[in-house]
Design an enzyme around this catalytic site. Structure first.
Site, PDB file in Angstrom:
ATOM      1  N   ASP A 230       0.827  -1.203   0.000  1.00  0.00           N
ATOM      2  CA  ASP A 230       0.000   0.000   0.000  1.00  0.00           C
ATOM      3  C   ASP A 230       0.867   1.260   0.000  1.00  0.00           C
ATOM      4  OD1 ASP A 230      -2.812   1.090   0.596  1.00  0.00           O
ATOM      5  OD2 ASP A 230      -1.627   2.033   2.172  1.00  0.00           O
ATOM      6  N   GLU A 291       1.397  -0.686  -5.089  1.00  0.00           N
ATOM      7  CA  GLU A 291       0.450   0.391  -5.325  1.00  0.00           C
ATOM      8  C   GLU A 291       1.284   1.660  -5.386  1.00  0.00           C
ATOM      9  OE1 GLU A 291      -3.339   2.890  -3.672  1.00  0.00           O
ATOM     10  OE2 GLU A 291      -1.634   2.479  -2.423  1.00  0.00           O
TER      11      GLU A 291
HETATM   12  C1  GLC Z   1      -4.020   3.302  -0.379  1.00  0.00           C
HETATM   13  C2  GLC Z   1      -5.303   2.528  -0.139  1.00  0.00           C
HETATM   14  C3  GLC Z   1      -6.332   3.466   0.391  1.00  0.00           C
HETATM   15  C4  GLC Z   1      -5.837   4.049   1.695  1.00  0.00           C
HETATM   16  C5  GLC Z   1      -4.456   4.678   1.545  1.00  0.00           C
HETATM   17  C6  GLC Z   1      -3.813   4.911   2.872  1.00  0.00           C
HETATM   18  O1  GLC Z   1      -4.145   4.248  -1.360  1.00  0.00           O
HETATM   19  O2  GLC Z   1      -5.700   1.886  -1.324  1.00  0.00           O
HETATM   20  O3  GLC Z   1      -7.578   2.854   0.570  1.00  0.00           O
HETATM   21  O4  GLC Z   1      -6.731   5.023   2.145  1.00  0.00           O
HETATM   22  O5  GLC Z   1      -3.575   3.855   0.818  1.00  0.00           O
HETATM   23  O6  GLC Z   1      -3.426   3.721   3.461  1.00  0.00           O
END
Ligand code: GLC
Length: 567
Positions: A230, A291
């Protein structure tokens, strides 16, 4: 559009073992279709209105039958749920709302028995403010060694009343919150690039690094096939925490950021090299998925070097408009940048953070670079659904892996009229209601029956977010009985994807096509045509395997896709 073979075929490293940072050319993750489970909204097994692991276990056969290759499960750890579970208070346990570690083991075992891989979501940029580390840091006062795991700094101004720098939070407002020290005095500030309940960890701290090595091993030992990382680009900060230049736009538009002191900072890659070395000591091709919303495909490919992560979500593809030229451009840019490096792409249309495709594609502005883009426009859901069907077929025809977010296979729309009082997204709360946030794409799934809770929970139980009554036509049960449904389209496409020869190969060949039509070949048998022009497009004589809308006199209607058998 002119014919062109994009980047050469099969540049993946030779088969023969993961050690040393390479992976076999036929490794599962190179072409896997993964289904994203947002556990709170998937299925409620214990009847409390919240999804859980029991519910997930009961529905695993549904996923196997759908034809996906595995699951990515959004955070299942203990969490106060200030950010939908992305605020973790213990990285080595399961949220009691979802079940126990024994339930997690059962999910892994039963998924594997069904031939499904399982990736879980690691949230390493921050902890919850209820994590024991953060509680200790607060309780210990300004000199506490525990503060070194986070970014605690004195404020600027005569009495430290101003934040230490100008950084902003993804959810609106400054990225710093001032604490009250144990003696009651106004004290230091701590950094949170997301909500105040999500203090950022300092990844230059050895205790942080070492503890997460153990977290990785904890889950790999239990049998997870991979970890989704993440907010990966957030994890390193430029030394000295200098002010950022946001170019006058005080929004968290990370695609626009170059040389930002808290995003995509070079030293972040050291962490992923360290992690890859750990993953490579395990058998069975364990993977990392990044991500990482960064400025260019080039920058993204840095996360996917042979000794770092394996794949990444393709955000430029997700966020782009429903336009032939733009789609072709992002497909080519991705493949041209990734294929020569042996990196497979993933293709993705949505997630728990995005507007659902049938809503987005039914708006005038079909792109969504920021969550608020297009908010407030009234969508044409029939149009959006046509396009989302075609978009699913295009996505599943492309080389590499793909992600399907729960409910996408049912064609669920975003629920844009949730009453304010049920909204929970920190984006809504932090922006003072200016941004509605992401709850509309997180409404619990409709499984069966004629009225809420549609089999998500037992009859009479209210799910944590209300489901629209109109979803009676979009339940798994209803769509299973309708050969023309979005669900049946997904099942058919996923089955063909497995059956047609050569689809695990990288690369595609574009055929000549008129403006507004995408026409491509994959493997040795598949031709995919998508009509984004303003008039029907004659297809010729090849056998039609599947189409997103019925053909009209042999022509593909506008906003439709077809898979044809060639060769
Ligand atoms: C990422 C997740 C999101 C979250 C953020 C902070 O973007 O997909 O849902 O709010 O990280 O952890």
């Amino acid at each position: 559009m002119s014919a062109k073979s994009s980047a050469p075929q099969s540049q993946a490293p030779e088969a023969g073992g993961a050690a040393g940072g390479t992976s076999p050319a036929d490794a599962w993750w190179r072409s896997a279709v993964m289904y994203q489970v947002y556990p709170r909204s998937f299925a409620d097994g214990n009847g409390d209105g919240e999804g859980d692991l029991l519910g997930l276990r009961e529905r695993l056969p549904y996923l196997a039958d759908l034809g996906v290759d595995g699951l990515w499960i959004s955070p299942w750890f203990p969490s106060p749920m200030a950010d939908g579970g992305y605020d973790v208070s213990d990285f080595r346990d399961i949220h009691p709302m979802f079940g126990t570690l024994a339930d997690a083991d059962a999910v892994l075992r039963e998924s594997h028995d069904l031939g499904l891989r399982v990736i879980i979501d690691l949230v390493p940029n921050h902890t919850s403010d209820q994590h024991p580390w953060f509680l200790a840091a607060l309780a210990g006062g300004p000199q506490a060694p525990e503060r070194a795991r986070y970014f605690f700094r004195d404020g600027r101004g005569d009495s430290g009343e101003l934040p230490p720098n100008n950084w902003i939070s993804a959810f609106g407002g400054p990225a710093w919150t001032r604490v009250t020290e144990p003696d009651g005095s106004p004290g230091q500030w701590y950094l949170h690039l997301f909500a105040p309940e999500q203090p950022d960890l300092d990844w230059t701290n050895h205790e942080v690094l070492e503890d997460f090595d153990e977290v990785l091993r904890f889950w790999f030992d239990r049998g997870v096939d991979g970890l989704r990382i993440d907010a990966a680009p957030a994890m390193s900060k430029k030394a000295g925490l200098p002010d950022a230049d946001y170019g006058g736009v005080l929004q968290f538009r990370t695609v626009d950021w170059d040389d930002n002191p808290h995003w995509d900072v070079e030293t972040v890659h050291d962490i992923f090299r360290r992690w890859r070395a750990i993953a490579d000591t395990y058998d069975g091709d364990r993977v990392f998925v990044a991500e990482a919303v960064v400025s260019t495909a080039e920058r993204l490919s840095n996360y996917l070097r042979p000794d770092e992560m394996h794949t990444a979500f393709n955000f430029p593809y997700l966020k782009g408009p429903w336009e032939a030229g733009a789609l072709r451009e992002v497909i080519d840019a991705t493949l041209d940048s990734f294929t020569p490096r042996g990196i497979p792409s993933t293709w993705v249309l949505t997630s728990h953070d995005e507007t659902r495709p049938v809503t987005r594609y039914g708006r005038k502005t079909t792109s969504s670079y920021f969550i608020t883009d297009g908010e407030g426009e009234v969508p044409d859901l029939a149009l959006g659904t046509r396009r989302a069907r075609a978009a699913a077929m295009l996505m599943l025809a492309l080389p590499g892996g793909a992600y399907i977010y729960q409910g996408e296979e049912l064609g669920l729309p975003n629920v844009d009229d949730l009453p304010d009082e049920v909204l929970q997204d920190p984006m809504f709360l932090r922006s003072g209601g200016q941004m509605r946030g992401r709850d509309g794409c997180r409404v619990p799934l409709p499984w069966s029956g004629q009225e809420p809770p549609f089999g998500f929970s037992p009859q009479g139980v209210r799910p944590w977010l209300p489901q629209p009554a109109g979803w009676r036509e979009l339940t798994v049960e209803a769509e299973s009985a309708d050969p023309a449904s979005m669900l049946q389209l997904h099942r058919a496409a996923l089955r063909l994807r497995r059956e047609l020869p050569g689809l695990h190969e990288t690369g595609l060949t574009w055929r000549d096509s008129p403006e507004g039509v995408l026409d491509l070949e994959r493997g040795t048998a598949l031709r995919c045509v998508v009509n984004l022009s303003r008039s029907p497009y004659a297809l010729g004589s090849e056998a039609v395997l599947l189409s997103s809308s019925p053909l009209e006199d042999g022509a593909l209607p506008v906003d439709a896709a077809a898979w044809l058998h060639v060769g």
